[in-house]
Design a protein around this motif. Sequence first.
Motif, PDB file in Angstrom:
ATOM      1  N   PHE A  49       0.869  -1.182   0.000  1.00  0.00           N
ATOM      2  CA  PHE A  49       0.000   0.000   0.000  1.00  0.00           C
ATOM      3  C   PHE A  49       0.898   1.222   0.000  1.00  0.00           C
ATOM      4  CE2 PHE A  49      -4.159   1.784   0.448  1.00  0.00           C
ATOM      5  CZ  PHE A  49      -4.011   2.951   1.173  1.00  0.00           C
ATOM      6  N   ARG A  50       1.260   1.672  -1.208  1.00  0.00           N
ATOM      7  CA  ARG A  50       2.204   2.766  -1.353  1.00  0.00           C
ATOM      8  C   ARG A  50       1.667   3.741  -2.382  1.00  0.00           C
ATOM      9  NH1 ARG A  50       7.328  -0.813  -2.864  1.00  0.00           N
ATOM     10  NH2 ARG A  50       5.712  -1.612  -4.271  1.00  0.00           N
ATOM     11  N   PRO A  51       0.990   4.773  -1.969  1.00  0.00           N
ATOM     12  CA  PRO A  51       0.352   5.695  -2.914  1.00  0.00           C
ATOM     13  C   PRO A  51       1.335   6.649  -3.588  1.00  0.00           C
ATOM     14  CG  PRO A  51      -0.072   6.360  -0.661  1.00  0.00           C
ATOM     15  CD  PRO A  51       0.670   5.073  -0.577  1.00  0.00           C
ATOM     16  N   SER A  52       2.257   6.075  -4.338  1.00  0.00           N
ATOM     17  CA  SER A  52       3.238   6.864  -5.068  1.00  0.00           C
ATOM     18  C   SER A  52       3.348   6.311  -6.484  1.00  0.00           C
ATOM     19  CB  SER A  52       4.605   6.782  -4.384  1.00  0.00           C
ATOM     20  OG  SER A  52       5.617   7.267  -5.250  1.00  0.00           O
ATOM     21  N   PRO A  53       3.458   7.176  -7.493  1.00  0.00           N
ATOM     22  CA  PRO A  53       3.585   6.684  -8.871  1.00  0.00           C
ATOM     23  C   PRO A  53       4.798   5.762  -9.055  1.00  0.00           C
ATOM     24  CG  PRO A  53       3.142   9.032  -8.869  1.00  0.00           C
ATOM     25  CD  PRO A  53       3.405   8.646  -7.450  1.00  0.00           C
TER      26      PRO A  53
END
Length: 122
Positions: free
Chosen positions: A102-106
């Motif tokens: 869960f890593r909300p980075s492009p």
Amino acid sequence: QVQLVESGGGLVQAGGSLRLSCALSGRTFSDYSMAWFRQAPGKEREFVAAISRVGIRTSYADSLKGRFTISRDNAKNMVFLQMNSLKPEDTARYYCAADAQFRPSPRAQDYWGQGTQVIVSS
């Protein structure tokens, strides 16, 4: 072969709503957190929303909280983005992405779709 296919984009007037959908194939859907990103012409790709593997945890870009809602249906291998009260500045290509964490980075996403265009007219 992993495929992410987005749909639901289009032209809408300011104040309107759209619901984007993304279907994943080639992998076990529930193994991945899912996210939406967007990219407007001349701008960097930016985070919109993310949802954890079973949907317990969600995250939103601060500027979009209250207007956009992310959800998923693991039985259908799909993730959705409900967009309400759309503004011209929401005009962008919207991309679906899958991440084993869960890593909300492009930069962190494992797989990407081709995107679906959203145009909001004033």
